[in-house]
Design a protein around this motif. Structure first.
Motif, PDB file in Angstrom:
ATOM      1  N   GLY A 155       0.804  -1.218   0.000  1.00  0.00           N
ATOM      2  CA  GLY A 155       0.000   0.000   0.000  1.00  0.00           C
ATOM      3  C   GLY A 155       0.832   1.261   0.000  1.00  0.00           C
ATOM      4  N   ARG A 156       1.949   1.264  -0.714  1.00  0.00           N
ATOM      5  CA  ARG A 156       2.824   2.414  -0.753  1.00  0.00           C
ATOM      6  C   ARG A 156       3.237   2.724  -2.189  1.00  0.00           C
ATOM      7  N   VAL A 157       3.666   3.946  -2.394  1.00  0.00           N
ATOM      8  CA  VAL A 157       4.345   4.334  -3.630  1.00  0.00           C
ATOM      9  C   VAL A 157       5.790   4.608  -3.264  1.00  0.00           C
ATOM     10  N   LEU A 158       6.684   3.895  -3.877  1.00  0.00           N
ATOM     11  CA  LEU A 158       8.107   4.010  -3.588  1.00  0.00           C
ATOM     12  C   LEU A 158       8.771   4.947  -4.603  1.00  0.00           C
ATOM     13  N   ASP A 159       9.428   5.983  -4.077  1.00  0.00           N
ATOM     14  CA  ASP A 159      10.215   6.889  -4.918  1.00  0.00           C
ATOM     15  C   ASP A 159      11.591   6.249  -5.065  1.00  0.00           C
ATOM     16  N   VAL A 160      11.802   5.576  -6.187  1.00  0.00           N
ATOM     17  CA  VAL A 160      13.031   4.816  -6.394  1.00  0.00           C
ATOM     18  C   VAL A 160      14.244   5.743  -6.403  1.00  0.00           C
ATOM     19  N   THR A 161      14.081   6.924  -6.991  1.00  0.00           N
ATOM     20  CA  THR A 161      15.202   7.855  -7.114  1.00  0.00           C
ATOM     21  C   THR A 161      15.619   8.403  -5.754  1.00  0.00           C
ATOM     22  N   ALA A 162      14.632   8.843  -4.991  1.00  0.00           N
ATOM     23  CA  ALA A 162      14.943   9.465  -3.701  1.00  0.00           C
ATOM     24  C   ALA A 162      15.100   8.451  -2.582  1.00  0.00           C
ATOM     25  N   GLY A 163      14.612   7.241  -2.805  1.00  0.00           N
ATOM     26  CA  GLY A 163      14.701   6.224  -1.769  1.00  0.00           C
ATOM     27  C   GLY A 163      13.692   6.410  -0.653  1.00  0.00           C
ATOM     28  N   THR A 164      12.628   7.180  -0.897  1.00  0.00           N
ATOM     29  CA  THR A 164      11.576   7.396   0.092  1.00  0.00           C
ATOM     30  C   THR A 164      10.279   6.771  -0.415  1.00  0.00           C
ATOM     31  N   TYR A 165       9.304   6.646   0.481  1.00  0.00           N
ATOM     32  CA  TYR A 165       8.017   6.065   0.089  1.00  0.00           C
ATOM     33  C   TYR A 165       6.868   6.923   0.595  1.00  0.00           C
ATOM     34  N   ALA A 166       5.725   6.734  -0.005  1.00  0.00           N
ATOM     35  CA  ALA A 166       4.511   7.438   0.390  1.00  0.00           C
ATOM     36  C   ALA A 166       3.450   6.417   0.751  1.00  0.00           C
ATOM     37  N   ASN A 167       2.820   6.593   1.912  1.00  0.00           N
ATOM     38  CA  ASN A 167       1.748   5.701   2.334  1.00  0.00           C
ATOM     39  C   ASN A 167       0.436   6.106   1.667  1.00  0.00           C
ATOM     40  N   LEU A 168      -0.208   5.178   1.027  1.00  0.00           N
ATOM     41  CA  LEU A 168      -1.482   5.456   0.351  1.00  0.00           C
ATOM     42  C   LEU A 168      -2.652   5.266   1.305  1.00  0.00           C
TER      43      LEU A 168
END
Length: 443
Positions: free
Chosen positions: A167-180
């Motif tokens: 249930g997340r979107v992973l920012d591959v470039t920045a190495g961070t994620y967003a909880n949906l």
């Protein structure tokens, strides 16, 4: 007074009807629908059910529903019901700042206990403006969220979110994620319980059976013949009484057939103040698998409907169709890619003279049976019956029977009747189906 006739006598010379009785062949050719009471015939092949009261009740057990529906969106604000997170970003770039309260539809909380794991049945919606906030970053969706129930109060669940990084979107470039978010209306399915090592037993769940009420209806079809007519030889039948008896039997069977298909459960009183009961027909008892295809039949719709229906009960079901529905389904099968459907005929010896087409699926098959009585209206209907969960119910000693000489003692006529006190015993309505609007293919 006799008269002389000169010359050759012709047939027309004997013009008076008393001179030429003519030859009337005994018997008469009958025009009836082919096996009009198909459903009644089908029920007689099954075990019947004798009841001790005209009103009878069925107890049905069902497993708890393994799904629930979220009624308020769950983001990083526990009171949020609109899925707005951080002013409407759609996801939160701050790990760990996540809501733990999940609200289900009324009554659905009783189906789950602490330790159950829930999985979103649909993908999370990703707002395009939120994705744009990441600039040129590459995003990866980690899949539908799985959550663990850690506490429960009624329909409010306390959950541990994003199990296994779901249930997340992973920012591959920045190495961070967003909880949906878990959005309002999301269907959540139980995917099994999980408990700690050395923990105590979980909360127990038990369910009472549901009760379905049905009732028997009295069917009658009378025959009456005067004393003089009873001893008179008629054409085309030598015995008028026997002919009337046979005809009345067909009529009462048709009445029972119509009631078992389209009847409605009702209680009233007749003109003499007697209790009068009406048995419910199968079409009035169904609610789960009832559909109207609106005259535009699509193969994918048929497959989805029958696939859902065959999830319950027997893997072999009988579909009684009128002519229009049957022709439409056959036309759909002919138009589809060869190999998509497996349609074969069953021999008459296997089906008591009925013409049956067997439609096979990987998960079961449907017997397509033409129903002549339904074809009189020809509205494009199909009634699907699971033979394991339907019975012909009747009170003791009052199954279909012939009652002779029921006239008063001083009557100069003979009277008899066919009589039955019976009803439809239908269990687990989810195992049966009713479809209308099977009148044409999608253009």
């Amino acid at each position: 007074m006799s008269t002389n006739s000169l010359g050759m006598r012709l047939i027309s010379s004997w013009s008076h009807p008393d001179f030429r009785p003519k030859d009337y062949l005994e018997g008469a050719v009958k025009l009836w629908n082919n096996s009009p009471a198909v459903f009644i015939n089908f029920l007689t092949m099954l075990r019947d059910r004798q009841v001790v009261d005209t009103e009878f009740k069925l107890f049905e057990y069902r497993l708890p529903n393994l799904t629930g529906v979220a009624t308020a969106g769950t983001g990083d604000d526990a009171t949020d019901a609109t899925d707005a997170v951080d002013g409407g970003d759609g996801y939160d770039l701050s790990p760990g700042d996540d809501a733990t309260s999940l609200y289900l539809a009324t009554g659905e909380g009783a189906n789950f206990v602490v330790g159950d794991m829930l999985r979103c049945q649909t993908d999370h919606s990703l707002a395009t403006e939120d994705i744009a906030n990441g600039g040129n970053s590459v995003f990866t969706y980690t899949g539908r969220e799985v959550a663990l129930i850690t506490a429960k109060t009624g329909d409010k669940l306390t959950v541990e979110r994003h199990i296994g990084g779901t249930g997340r979107v992973l920012d591959v470039t920045a190495g961070t994620y967003a909880n949906l978010n878990i959005e309002a209306g999301t269907v959540l399915r139980r995917v099994g319980p999980s408990y700690g090592e050395g923990s105590l037993s979980p909360q127990a769940i038990s369910r009472n059976p549901s009760v379905v009420t049905s009732q028997c209806q009295i069917f009658k079809q009378a025959v009456q013949l005067s004393g003089s007519a009873d001893v008179t030889k008629f054409r085309p039948f030598n015995k008028a009484w026997q002919q009337l008896k046979e005809e009345s039997m067909e009529r009462i069977r048709l009445g029972m057939e119509e009631a078992f298909l389209y009847g409605v459960k009702h209680s009233t009183t007749d003109a003499d103040g007697n209790t009068q009961l009406m048995t419910p027909g199968i079409t009035s008892l169904l609610s789960t698998h009832v559909a109207n295809w609106g005259g535009s039949v699509v193969a994918d719709t048929v497959d989805e409907y029958l696939g859902n229906l065959l999830r319950y009960g027997s893997k072999v079901k009988n579909a009684f169709c009128d002519a229009k529905a049957l022709n439409t389904l056959h036309a759909m099968i002919r138009n589809e890619t060869p190999g998509r459907y497996d349609l074969s005929s069953i021999t008459d010896e296997e089906t008591y003279g009925l013409v049956v087409s067997k439609l096979r699926f990987p998960y079961g098959h449907i017997n397509l049976i033409h129903h002549p009585l339904m074809s009189e209206a020809n509205l494009g209907e199909m009634v699907i019956v699971d033979p394991e969960y339907v019975r012909f119910a009747h009170t003791r000693g009052r199954n279909l029977k012939w009652m002779d000489n029921i006239q008063p003692n001083d009557a100069d006529y003979r009277k008899g009747q066919w009589f039955a006190e019976c009803g439809l015993h239908l269990a687990l309505e989810e195992t049966h189906g009713y479809v209308r609007g099977i009148t044409g293919l999608s253009s």
